[in-house]
Design a protein around this motif. Structure first.
Motif, PDB file in Angstrom:
ATOM      1  N   TYR A   1     -44.111 -43.883   1.571  1.00 53.49           N
ATOM      2  CA  TYR A   1     -44.067 -43.404   0.203  1.00 53.49           C
ATOM      3  C   TYR A   1     -44.329 -41.940   0.053  1.00 53.49           C
ATOM      4  CZ  TYR A   1     -44.791 -48.316  -1.594  1.00 53.49           C
ATOM      5  OH  TYR A   1     -44.638 -49.630  -1.596  1.00 53.49           O
TER       6      TYR A   1
ATOM      7  N   GLN B   1     -45.632 -38.698  -2.755  1.00 52.42           N
ATOM      8  CA  GLN B   1     -46.315 -38.282  -4.028  1.00 52.42           C
ATOM      9  C   GLN B   1     -46.374 -36.765  -4.015  1.00 52.42           C
ATOM     10  OE1 GLN B   1     -50.662 -38.934  -3.960  1.00 52.42           O
ATOM     11  NE2 GLN B   1     -50.418 -39.387  -6.288  1.00 52.42           N
TER      12      GLN B   1
ATOM     13  N   GLY C   1     -57.124 -35.914  -0.830  1.00 50.19           N
ATOM     14  CA  GLY C   1     -56.799 -36.023   0.528  1.00 50.19           C
ATOM     15  C   GLY C   1     -56.722 -37.321   1.292  1.00 50.19           C
ATOM     16  N   GLU C   2     -56.629 -38.041   0.571  1.00 52.97           N
ATOM     17  CA  GLU C   2     -56.495 -39.549   1.305  1.00 52.97           C
ATOM     18  C   GLU C   2     -55.469 -40.400   0.363  1.00 52.97           C
ATOM     19  OE1 GLU C   2     -61.424 -39.751   2.212  1.00 52.97           O
ATOM     20  OE2 GLU C   2     -60.397 -41.684   1.282  1.00 52.97           O
ATOM     21  N   GLY C   3     -55.173 -41.643   1.176  1.00 51.86           N
ATOM     22  CA  GLY C   3     -54.310 -42.342   0.624  1.00 51.86           C
ATOM     23  C   GLY C   3     -54.870 -43.473  -0.306  1.00 51.86           C
ATOM     24  N   PRO C   4     -54.037 -44.381  -1.011  1.00 54.07           N
ATOM     25  CA  PRO C   4     -54.375 -45.154  -2.082  1.00 54.07           C
ATOM     26  C   PRO C   4     -55.099 -46.367  -1.325  1.00 54.07           C
ATOM     27  CG  PRO C   4     -51.983 -44.796  -2.578  1.00 54.07           C
ATOM     28  CD  PRO C   4     -52.581 -43.873  -1.290  1.00 54.07           C
TER      29      PRO C   4
ATOM     30  N   MET D   1     -46.847 -35.108  -0.834  1.00 55.18           N
ATOM     31  CA  MET D   1     -47.687 -35.842   0.342  1.00 55.18           C
ATOM     32  C   MET D   1     -46.723 -37.014   0.718  1.00 55.18           C
ATOM     33  SD  MET D   1     -50.587 -35.014   1.125  1.00 55.18           S
ATOM     34  CE  MET D   1     -51.912 -36.336   1.620  1.00 55.18           C
TER      35      MET D   1
ATOM     36  N   ASN E   1     -53.725 -41.637   5.322  1.00 52.97           N
ATOM     37  CA  ASN E   1     -54.226 -40.586   4.264  1.00 52.97           C
ATOM     38  C   ASN E   1     -53.171 -39.542   4.299  1.00 52.97           C
ATOM     39  OD1 ASN E   1     -56.862 -41.563   4.124  1.00 52.97           O
ATOM     40  ND2 ASN E   1     -57.669 -40.606   5.855  1.00 52.97           N
TER      41      ASN E   1
ATOM     42  N   PHE F   1     -45.878 -47.744  -8.935  1.00 52.62           N
ATOM     43  CA  PHE F   1     -47.114 -46.839  -9.347  1.00 52.62           C
ATOM     44  C   PHE F   1     -47.233 -46.583 -10.630  1.00 52.62           C
ATOM     45  CE2 PHE F   1     -49.943 -47.406  -5.564  1.00 52.62           C
ATOM     46  CZ  PHE F   1     -49.162 -47.659  -4.688  1.00 52.62           C
ATOM     47  N   GLY F   2     -48.362 -46.486 -11.455  1.00 55.04           N
ATOM     48  CA  GLY F   2     -48.623 -45.702 -12.473  1.00 55.04           C
ATOM     49  C   GLY F   2     -48.855 -44.286 -12.116  1.00 55.04           C
TER      50      GLY F   2
ATOM     51  N   VAL G   1     -47.013 -41.943  -6.999  1.00 54.45           N
ATOM     52  CA  VAL G   1     -46.746 -42.349  -5.571  1.00 54.45           C
ATOM     53  C   VAL G   1     -45.219 -43.199  -5.913  1.00 54.45           C
ATOM     54  CG1 VAL G   1     -47.439 -43.587  -3.760  1.00 54.45           C
ATOM     55  CG2 VAL G   1     -49.101 -42.523  -5.120  1.00 54.45           C
TER      56      VAL G   1
ATOM     57  N   LEU H   1     -55.195 -45.939  -9.816  1.00 54.84           N
ATOM     58  CA  LEU H   1     -53.829 -46.220  -9.935  1.00 54.84           C
ATOM     59  C   LEU H   1     -53.631 -48.025 -10.008  1.00 54.84           C
ATOM     60  CD1 LEU H   1     -52.474 -44.260  -6.971  1.00 54.84           C
ATOM     61  CD2 LEU H   1     -52.371 -43.604  -9.052  1.00 54.84           C
TER      62      LEU H   1
ATOM     63  N   PHE I   1     -46.914 -40.549   2.601  1.00 54.88           N
ATOM     64  CA  PHE I   1     -47.943 -41.729   2.887  1.00 54.88           C
ATOM     65  C   PHE I   1     -47.107 -42.795   3.698  1.00 54.88           C
ATOM     66  CE2 PHE I   1     -51.724 -40.205   0.948  1.00 54.88           C
ATOM     67  CZ  PHE I   1     -51.346 -39.675  -0.104  1.00 54.88           C
TER      68      PHE I   1
ATOM     69  N   GLN J   1     -57.540 -43.704  -5.316  1.00 53.68           N
ATOM     70  CA  GLN J   1     -57.181 -42.678  -4.271  1.00 53.68           C
ATOM     71  C   GLN J   1     -58.084 -41.555  -4.463  1.00 53.68           C
ATOM     72  OE1 GLN J   1     -53.112 -40.998  -4.977  1.00 53.68           O
ATOM     73  NE2 GLN J   1     -53.091 -40.247  -3.001  1.00 53.68           N
TER      74      GLN J   1
END
Lengths: 115, 116
Positions: B35, B37, A40-43, B89, B109, A105-106, B43, A88, B91, A37
């Motif tokens: 999701y 965060q 400003g972005e997703g995984p 955030m 994003n 998620f961790g 997340v 992650l 998602f 990740q």
């Protein structure tokens, strides 16, 4: 306690160095995923490991699933500034009675690679 | 490559107001997810949606939250009466089938929601 413990939490290295980050648990999983990740972005999915002892390579990234399927590692060779990001690990909630698309998620390892 | 798009990228709202976060999943995907965060935290799964209904939700997804697919392309998350702790955030993700090894989740994003 966290289901997935990632270490280290933060890692700052120079370009060209090698590094390994870890994802550990006391539970057994049918599969495990690694995501990166960026701010400003997703995984973004990097890899899914399924078989105990499995090793997968993605260019300079090497992923290993533990023999007992309780842990995983990510090794980066000759790190570059473009590798900077939050790494992650995640497992499917189905292991705990949930459905397959739901991930646990961790907390991640925040990697910074300085030029 | 097709991608999940989310709007707005940043939403600021006052406590108690309602917000709608919008997502356009990848067009041939059938499963949709939200999701969130919170800053500095993991997340976390909120909800999954398939065939116009919720297939699973977490304990976070209480009566304050709702999801909808109002048309063939959009997937929305509505938060009624926002609280300060909803700042995070958010998602959206989609997958062709139930998220399996061969059908991974594709994340957007995100929308940064700030509740003041």
């Amino acid at each position: 306690t966290q289901l997935l413990e990632q270490s280290p939490q933060f890692l700052s290295i120079q370009e060209g160095e090698n590094l390994t980050v870890y994802c550990n648990s006391s539970s057994v999983f049918s599969s495990l995923q690694w995501y990166r990740q960026e701010p400003g972005e997703g995984p973004v999915l990097l890899v899914t490991v399924v078989t105990g002892g499995e090793v997968k390579k993605l260019k300079r990234l090497t992923f290993q699933f533990g023999d007992a399927r309780k842990d995983s590692s990510l090794h980066i060779t000759a790190a570059q500034p473009g590798d900077t990001g939050l790494y992650l690990c995640a497992v499917k909630r189905e292991n705990y009675g949930g459905s397959q698309g739901n991930l646990i998620f961790g907390k991640g390892t925040k990697l910074s690679v300085k030029p | 490559e097709p991608e999940v798009t989310q709007t707005p990228s940043h939403q600021v709202t006052q406590m108690g107001q309602e917000v709608i976060l919008r997502c356009v999943p990848i067009s041939n995907h059938l499963y949709f997810y939200w999701y969130r965060q919170i800053l500095g935290q993991k997340v976390e799964f909120l909800v999954s949606f398939y065939n116009n209904e919720i297939s699973e939700k977490s304990e976070i997804f209480d009566d304050q939250f709702s999801v909808e697919r109002p048309d063939g392309s959009n997937f929305t998350l509505k938060i009624r009466s926002t609280k300060l702790e909803d700042s995070a955030m958010y998602f959206c993700a989609s997958s062709p089938n139930r998220g399996t090894v061969n059908s991974p989740l594709h994340f957007g994003n995100g929308t940064r929601l700030t509740v003041t």
